[in-house]
Design an enzyme around this catalytic site. Structure first.
Site, PDB file in Angstrom:
ATOM      1  N   ARG A  71       0.910  -1.226  -0.152  1.00  0.00           N
ATOM      2  CA  ARG A  71       0.104   0.008  -0.182  1.00  0.00           C
ATOM      3  C   ARG A  71       0.963   1.284   0.038  1.00  0.00           C
ATOM      4  O   ARG A  71       1.457   1.512   0.955  1.00  0.00           O
ATOM      5  CB  ARG A  71      -0.810   0.302   1.498  1.00  0.00           C
ATOM      6  CG  ARG A  71      -2.053   1.262   1.301  1.00  0.00           C
ATOM      7  CD  ARG A  71      -2.790   0.732   2.617  1.00  0.00           C
ATOM      8  NE  ARG A  71      -3.501   2.007   2.915  1.00  0.00           N
ATOM      9  CZ  ARG A  71      -4.910   2.062   2.510  1.00  0.00           C
ATOM     10  NH1 ARG A  71      -5.231   1.129   1.843  1.00  0.00           N
ATOM     11  NH2 ARG A  71      -5.730   3.106   2.832  1.00  0.00           N
ATOM     12  N   HIS A  89      -6.800   1.315  -7.207  1.00  0.00           N
ATOM     13  CA  HIS A  89      -7.312   0.430  -5.997  1.00  0.00           C
ATOM     14  C   HIS A  89      -7.987  -0.667  -6.066  1.00  0.00           C
ATOM     15  O   HIS A  89      -9.016  -0.841  -5.992  1.00  0.00           O
ATOM     16  CB  HIS A  89      -8.007   1.216  -4.834  1.00  0.00           C
ATOM     17  CG  HIS A  89      -8.196   0.809  -3.495  1.00  0.00           C
ATOM     18  ND1 HIS A  89      -7.707  -0.116  -3.013  1.00  0.00           N
ATOM     19  CD2 HIS A  89      -8.616   1.293  -2.332  1.00  0.00           C
ATOM     20  CE1 HIS A  89      -7.701  -0.447  -1.716  1.00  0.00           C
ATOM     21  NE2 HIS A  89      -8.384   0.573  -1.325  1.00  0.00           N
ATOM     22  N   GLN A 110     -10.053  -3.043  -3.812  1.00  0.00           N
ATOM     23  CA  GLN A 110     -11.342  -2.520  -3.344  1.00  0.00           C
ATOM     24  C   GLN A 110     -12.430  -2.929  -4.329  1.00  0.00           C
ATOM     25  O   GLN A 110     -13.611  -3.210  -4.155  1.00  0.00           O
ATOM     26  CB  GLN A 110     -11.093  -1.162  -3.103  1.00  0.00           C
ATOM     27  CG  GLN A 110     -12.679  -0.413  -2.747  1.00  0.00           C
ATOM     28  CD  GLN A 110     -12.826  -0.959  -1.030  1.00  0.00           C
ATOM     29  OE1 GLN A 110     -12.286  -0.809  -0.330  1.00  0.00           O
ATOM     30  NE2 GLN A 110     -14.245  -1.434  -1.237  1.00  0.00           N
ATOM     31  N   ASP A 129     -16.855   8.351  -2.661  1.00  0.00           N
ATOM     32  CA  ASP A 129     -15.596   8.245  -1.962  1.00  0.00           C
ATOM     33  C   ASP A 129     -15.126   9.444  -1.414  1.00  0.00           C
ATOM     34  O   ASP A 129     -15.730  10.553  -1.801  1.00  0.00           O
ATOM     35  CB  ASP A 129     -14.430   7.758  -2.989  1.00  0.00           C
ATOM     36  CG  ASP A 129     -13.064   7.332  -1.844  1.00  0.00           C
ATOM     37  OD1 ASP A 129     -13.344   7.075  -0.620  1.00  0.00           O
ATOM     38  OD2 ASP A 129     -11.946   7.373  -2.553  1.00  0.00           O
ATOM     39  N   CYS A 138     -16.325   2.952  -0.067  1.00  0.00           N
ATOM     40  CA  CYS A 138     -15.092   2.209   0.166  1.00  0.00           C
ATOM     41  C   CYS A 138     -14.724   2.421   1.544  1.00  0.00           C
ATOM     42  O   CYS A 138     -13.893   1.688   2.436  1.00  0.00           O
ATOM     43  CB  CYS A 138     -13.927   1.951  -0.365  1.00  0.00           C
ATOM     44  SG  CYS A 138     -13.162   3.899  -0.510  1.00  0.00           S
ATOM     45  N   ARG A 144     -13.910  -7.260   1.317  1.00  0.00           N
ATOM     46  CA  ARG A 144     -12.492  -7.219   1.195  1.00  0.00           C
ATOM     47  C   ARG A 144     -11.517  -8.423   1.479  1.00  0.00           C
ATOM     48  O   ARG A 144     -10.510  -8.826   0.846  1.00  0.00           O
ATOM     49  CB  ARG A 144     -11.943  -5.824   2.121  1.00  0.00           C
ATOM     50  CG  ARG A 144     -12.244  -4.543   1.579  1.00  0.00           C
ATOM     51  CD  ARG A 144     -11.409  -3.941   0.431  1.00  0.00           C
ATOM     52  NE  ARG A 144     -10.049  -4.111   0.303  1.00  0.00           N
ATOM     53  CZ  ARG A 144      -9.504  -2.995   0.985  1.00  0.00           C
ATOM     54  NH1 ARG A 144     -10.146  -1.972   1.248  1.00  0.00           N
ATOM     55  NH2 ARG A 144      -8.077  -3.058   0.939  1.00  0.00           N
TER      56      ARG A 144
END
Length: 314
Positions: free
Chosen positions: A101, A128, A131, A224, A264, A292
């Site tokens: 990450r 991402h 996700q 988001d 998310c 996830r």
């Protein structure tokens, strides 16, 4: 050749479906597979703040019978204290896979080039993909599938989430709409990549500044945070610019009556989403957050098996 998951289109439509099928299987039986038995170790390198990513990957690696090894990126200082190629060679010789990450997509790609083991993108500034796998699994559960559905995203169209929804959504055969203000539209190259994929899956791409147009008859409504990590200094400006893109009851009312809402997380009630939508009956965010775990277990298991199979064939 080692397979990695660095961006959403690293999986073909058939491969994405295979991973999602595996994720659904692992959700039904969390201990059905043990590709990391031994236990083998997976390095989890976290350069950015994390809760869901660190939790789901740590639990997932353990449930695959492996050992998660957490690396604090602020202490490792990859790319500063040591070069990315050097770190990749060091860690790659000791682990079964690397989950990173981080900030720059190019650094992730360099890690994959030199590691010699599967590398998984746990978030970069550009994509991402883990996700999106979780989100697609959630859509499957609540809508029965993904092909032909309309997925609409509102907010920062230049964000990693918007880019991944474009690529991952059309790979799943969806009609992807991105509603964002001028100056915050998706990268043209990524839009072009998504359009090329859509031509083969029956999906489509629409980028618009009109939130109402994007919401019309949508099956999946998504937003988001307007202030992504590293953009905190731009908060006031972004709140002013994105004010017309809040997913509230009025905007949800333009979607289909049975539309579901995704986010998310973390979410900021009253900014990108109203509290009545986030906490309302159409919201499936808690299923999404749990998924996830199952999606990431599936992609790890799939990559490990794929690399063993292809390595044996070679």
């Amino acid at each position: 050749m080692t397979r990695h998951f660095l961006r959403d289109d690293d999986l073909s439509p058939a491969e994405q479906a295979e991973v999602l099928d595996l994720a659904a299987r692992l959700k039904r039986d969390r201990f059905a597979l043990s590709p990391l038995r031994g236990p083998q170790t997976v390095a989890l390198i976290m350069d950015k703040p994390t809760l869901r990513t660190q939790t789901s990957f740590s639990v997932g690696v353990a449930e695959l019978q492996g050992s998660p090894f957490l690396v604090d990126g602020t202490k490792a200082q990859i790319g500063t204290r040591e070069s990315v190629p050097d770190v990749a060679r060091i860690i790659g010789r000791q682990v079964a896979a690397i989950v990173w990450r981080t900030f720059a997509q190019t650094d992730l790609e360099t890690m994959a080039e030199y590691a010699g083991v599967p590398v998984v993108n746990a978030l970069t500034d550009e994509f991402h993909p883990c996700q999106i796998l979780a989100d697609l699994l959630t859509v499957r559960e609540h809508k029965g599938g993904t092909e032909g559905l309309t997925l609409s995203f509102f907010g920062d169209g230049a964000s990693n989430m918007a880019h991944s929804y474009l690529l991952g959504g059309v790979t799943a055969g969806m009609h992807v709409r991105i509603a964002a203000p001028a100056g915050y539209l998706p990268e043209k190259a990524i839009v072009a990549d998504a359009e090329a994929i859509a031509a083969g899956t029956g999906g489509s791409v629409l980028v618009t500044e009109d939130a109402a147009e994007a919401a019309r008859d949508a099956d999946v409504m998504i937003t988001d945070t307007w202030v992504s990590m590293g953009k905190e200094s731009e908060k006031a400006e972004r709140v002013a610019v994105f004010g017309g893109y809040t997913v509230d009851a009025e905007l949800m009312g333009r979607a289909k009556p049975d539309a579901v809402f995704l986010h998310c997380l973390p979410a900021y009630r009253g900014l990108e989403v109203s509290a009545d939508v986030l906490d309302g009956p159409q919201s499936v965010i808690w299923d999404e957050a749990e998924n996830r775990l199952h999606a990431q277990k599936a992609v790890l298991a799939w990559l490990l098996e794929k690399n063993v199979t292809e390595g044996s064939a070679a």
